[in-house]
Write a protein that holds these residues in place. Sequence first.
Motif, PDB file in Angstrom:
ATOM      1  N   TYR A 258       9.123  25.192  52.246  1.00 35.44           N
ATOM      2  CA  TYR A 258      10.110  26.217  51.905  1.00 35.44           C
ATOM      3  C   TYR A 258      10.181  26.455  50.396  1.00 35.44           C
ATOM      4  CZ  TYR A 258      14.545  28.787  51.919  1.00 35.44           C
ATOM      5  OH  TYR A 258      15.526  29.735  51.752  1.00 35.44           O
ATOM      6  N   ARG A 259      10.288  25.364  49.655  1.00 34.89           N
ATOM      7  CA  ARG A 259      10.450  25.520  48.204  1.00 34.89           C
ATOM      8  C   ARG A 259       9.147  25.898  47.498  1.00 34.89           C
ATOM      9  NH1 ARG A 259      13.785  20.697  48.734  1.00 34.89           N
ATOM     10  NH2 ARG A 259      15.950  21.382  48.879  1.00 34.89           N
ATOM     11  N   ALA A 260       8.110  25.131  47.751  1.00 36.96           N
ATOM     12  CA  ALA A 260       6.849  25.378  47.042  1.00 36.96           C
ATOM     13  C   ALA A 260       6.065  26.542  47.655  1.00 36.96           C
ATOM     14  CB  ALA A 260       5.989  24.116  47.043  1.00 36.96           C
TER      15      ALA A 260
ATOM     16  N   ALA B 248       8.297  33.529  43.563  1.00 35.03           N
ATOM     17  CA  ALA B 248       8.312  33.374  42.104  1.00 35.03           C
ATOM     18  C   ALA B 248       7.009  33.844  41.453  1.00 35.03           C
ATOM     19  CB  ALA B 248       8.602  31.927  41.731  1.00 35.03           C
ATOM     20  N   VAL B 249       5.879  33.437  42.028  1.00 36.18           N
ATOM     21  CA  VAL B 249       4.591  33.834  41.438  1.00 36.18           C
ATOM     22  C   VAL B 249       4.416  35.359  41.453  1.00 36.18           C
ATOM     23  CG1 VAL B 249       2.080  33.719  41.738  1.00 36.18           C
ATOM     24  CG2 VAL B 249       3.442  31.623  41.796  1.00 36.18           C
TER      25      VAL B 249
ATOM     26  N   GLY C 268       3.042  33.328  51.161  1.00 41.63           N
ATOM     27  CA  GLY C 268       4.467  33.007  51.154  1.00 41.63           C
ATOM     28  C   GLY C 268       5.184  33.554  52.378  1.00 41.63           C
TER      29      GLY C 268
ATOM     30  N   THR D  61       9.323  21.035  51.453  1.00 44.33           N
ATOM     31  CA  THR D  61       8.200  21.325  50.552  1.00 44.33           C
ATOM     32  C   THR D  61       7.617  22.700  50.849  1.00 44.33           C
ATOM     33  OG1 THR D  61       7.702  18.974  50.435  1.00 44.33           O
ATOM     34  CG2 THR D  61       5.959  20.490  49.742  1.00 44.33           C
TER      35      THR D  61
ATOM     36  N   PHE E 220      14.021  37.536  46.183  1.00 47.14           N
ATOM     37  CA  PHE E 220      14.534  36.384  45.443  1.00 47.14           C
ATOM     38  C   PHE E 220      16.055  36.300  45.578  1.00 47.14           C
ATOM     39  CE2 PHE E 220      16.404  34.698  41.543  1.00 47.14           C
ATOM     40  CZ  PHE E 220      15.858  33.426  41.531  1.00 47.14           C
TER      41      PHE E 220
ATOM     42  N   TYR F 262       7.088  29.019  50.136  1.00 46.31           N
ATOM     43  CA  TYR F 262       7.759  30.316  50.228  1.00 46.31           C
ATOM     44  C   TYR F 262       8.385  30.741  48.906  1.00 46.31           C
ATOM     45  CZ  TYR F 262      11.273  33.815  51.282  1.00 46.31           C
ATOM     46  OH  TYR F 262      12.062  34.950  51.247  1.00 46.31           O
ATOM     47  N   LYS F 263       9.292  29.915  48.390  1.00 48.82           N
ATOM     48  CA  LYS F 263      10.010  30.331  47.181  1.00 48.82           C
ATOM     49  C   LYS F 263       9.126  30.337  45.929  1.00 48.82           C
ATOM     50  CE  LYS F 263      14.643  29.993  48.309  1.00 48.82           C
ATOM     51  NZ  LYS F 263      15.752  30.367  47.506  1.00 48.82           N
ATOM     52  N   GLY F 264       8.262  29.340  45.803  1.00 45.75           N
ATOM     53  CA  GLY F 264       7.400  29.267  44.623  1.00 45.75           C
ATOM     54  C   GLY F 264       6.232  30.230  44.691  1.00 45.75           C
ATOM     55  N   LEU F 265       5.327  29.962  45.647  1.00 44.33           N
ATOM     56  CA  LEU F 265       4.127  30.786  45.766  1.00 44.33           C
ATOM     57  C   LEU F 265       4.435  32.191  46.282  1.00 44.33           C
ATOM     58  CD1 LEU F 265       1.008  30.818  45.539  1.00 44.33           C
ATOM     59  CD2 LEU F 265       0.954  30.091  47.940  1.00 44.33           C
TER      60      LEU F 265
END
Length: 141
Positions: A72-74, A82-83, A112, A70, A44, A76-79
């Motif tokens: 990249y953010r949702a 962050a998850v 991710g 989308t 992170f 890689y970074k989100g799923l």
Amino acid sequence: ALFGISAAATSTAALTLAAHASGASRITARRLERLAAMIAAIEFLASAALDRHWERANLAAPLKETPTATAYRAGYKGLGIAVPLLVHGVSVATGRRSRRASMFAAAATLIGGYFLRSVIVHAGRDSARRPEDYFQVTAAD
């Protein structure tokens, strides 16, 4: 550096899934959970630092265009970050361990990791089509 950190995250995720599938001991699962939480936190921070670097160097444009943005953010970074960070972090902080949540976080990390590699390849391809990106990179040399 980010690919190396992601490699550590995805290999830990694969080990976690293998440990659950083979019925590994609770201590092994707990150690993998802690390792996964630490790596997710490092990933992170590293991805945030790299985002800032790309932005300052005016190289972030390909990562802001859909569908790459989308993914990249949702993806890689989100799923992918962050998850797992949330799931593993809660597990480590509370001492509660859920096999299902751990497996979900491991699968999210693997997905991710795929998104990261795919996004970087596509963004690099898109950047190669933008002469201004090339001149921005070579101007520093």
